[in-house]
Every structure is written in structure tokens, then in C-alpha cells.
Design a protein around this motif. Structure first.
Motif, PDB file in Angstrom:
ATOM      1  N   TYR A  97       0.819  -1.215   0.000  1.00 33.67           N
ATOM      2  CA  TYR A  97       0.000   0.000   0.000  1.00 33.67           C
ATOM      3  C   TYR A  97       0.854   1.266   0.000  1.00 33.67           C
ATOM      4  CZ  TYR A  97       0.838   0.570   5.016  1.00 33.67           C
ATOM      5  OH  TYR A  97       1.424   0.773   6.232  1.00 33.67           O
ATOM      6  N   TRP A 111      -4.132  -5.539  -0.231  1.00 28.32           N
ATOM      7  CA  TRP A 111      -4.362  -4.882  -1.515  1.00 28.32           C
ATOM      8  C   TRP A 111      -3.827  -5.754  -2.646  1.00 28.32           C
ATOM      9  CZ3 TRP A 111      -7.440  -0.925  -2.417  1.00 28.32           C
ATOM     10  CH2 TRP A 111      -7.715  -0.020  -1.409  1.00 28.32           C
ATOM     11  N   LEU A 120      -9.056  -4.091  -2.464  1.00 29.56           N
ATOM     12  CA  LEU A 120      -8.803  -4.444  -1.071  1.00 29.56           C
ATOM     13  C   LEU A 120      -9.663  -5.653  -0.722  1.00 29.56           C
ATOM     14  CD1 LEU A 120      -7.366  -3.716   1.583  1.00 29.56           C
ATOM     15  CD2 LEU A 120      -9.343  -2.277   2.134  1.00 29.56           C
TER      16      LEU A 120
END
Length: 134
Positions: A97, A111, A120
């Protein structure tokens, strides 16, 4: 009498072994002993050409099927609440992320980047929690 029975028994056994040894194998089917019908045979005119054309047709059908599958996956529209397909759960789709300027995921979330979308996913249920397009 014993000699006659012995001679008959020997004659019958000789006759049986002669017939068994002259019988053709059951897998011959009139085509010879080559079990590798499509494989490494020398070219035999039209028959060999037909096998090559069949192989080419099969390869073309496989290539077209793979291309259709790739197009179908690229056109897939993600929605929250859907279960993420198992095909995409591998490490090659996971992203960090921080590197992608995404919000920090909660516990048990990850993610993924699929087809220019960031998704997600809840790691426990594999449900899609959020989607961000590029």
C-alpha cells in the motif's frame, strides 16, 4: 491303450501351441505394431499431412480459447461484496500500500492490483472490501 492316449495328448498339445504361436497380437488392428499413431512417425503422404493439420487445428483452438479467457478476465468488473476468484489470490497480484499511495489496510486485509484496479480484499473471507481505479 495308454500309448494311444499319450500320443493323442501329445498331438493335441503340439497342435495347441502351434496355433497360439501363429496368432496375431490383439492390438494390431491391421495397422502394424506402431502404437504412436500421431507422434514421431515418418511422413506417409496424405495420412501424415492429415495428422499435422489436425495438430495445427488443435493448437489453434487452444490458442483461441486462451485468448478468450484472457479477454474475459480483462473485462471482469469488480464489485464490493464479491468473493475474489482464487486465481488472483497469488503473491504476484499483491501490492504494498505504501508504494501505490493506498490507505493502510486493516488487520486481515490485503491490496491486490488486477487489470489497473486496486482491490482491497478481506483475507479471511476473500470478500472484496474496496476498489480503487487508476
Amino acid at each position: 491303450m495308454k500309448k494311444t492316449l499319450a500320443i493323442i495328448a501329445i498331438s493335441l498339445s503340439t497342435l495347441m501351441t502351434t496355433q497360439i504361436s501363429s496368432a496375431a497380437p490383439h492390438f494390431d488392428n491391421g495397422r502394424g505394431f506402431d502404437r504412436n499413431e500421431r507422434g514421431n512417425k515418418p511422413d506417409r503422404g496424405d495420412r501424415g499431412r492429415q495428422f499435422r493439420e489436425d495438430d495445427d487445428d488443435i493448437q489453434e483452438q487452444r490458442r483461441e480459447r486462451e485468448e478468450r479467457g484472457v479477454r474475459r478476465l480483462q473485462q471482469h468488473r469488480w464489485q464490493t461484496g464479491y468473493v475474489m476468484p482464487q486465481h488472483y489470490r497469488g503473491n504476484s497480484y499483491k501490492v504494498d500500500y505504501k508504494d501505490s499511495n493506498l490507505p493502510k489496510p486493516s488487520r486481515n486485509q490485503q491490496w491486490y492490483k488486477i487489470n489497473n484496479d486496486y482491490i482491497l480484499v478481506d483475507s479471511d473471507s476473500n470478500n472484496i472490501v474496496s476498489i480503487r481505479g487508476m
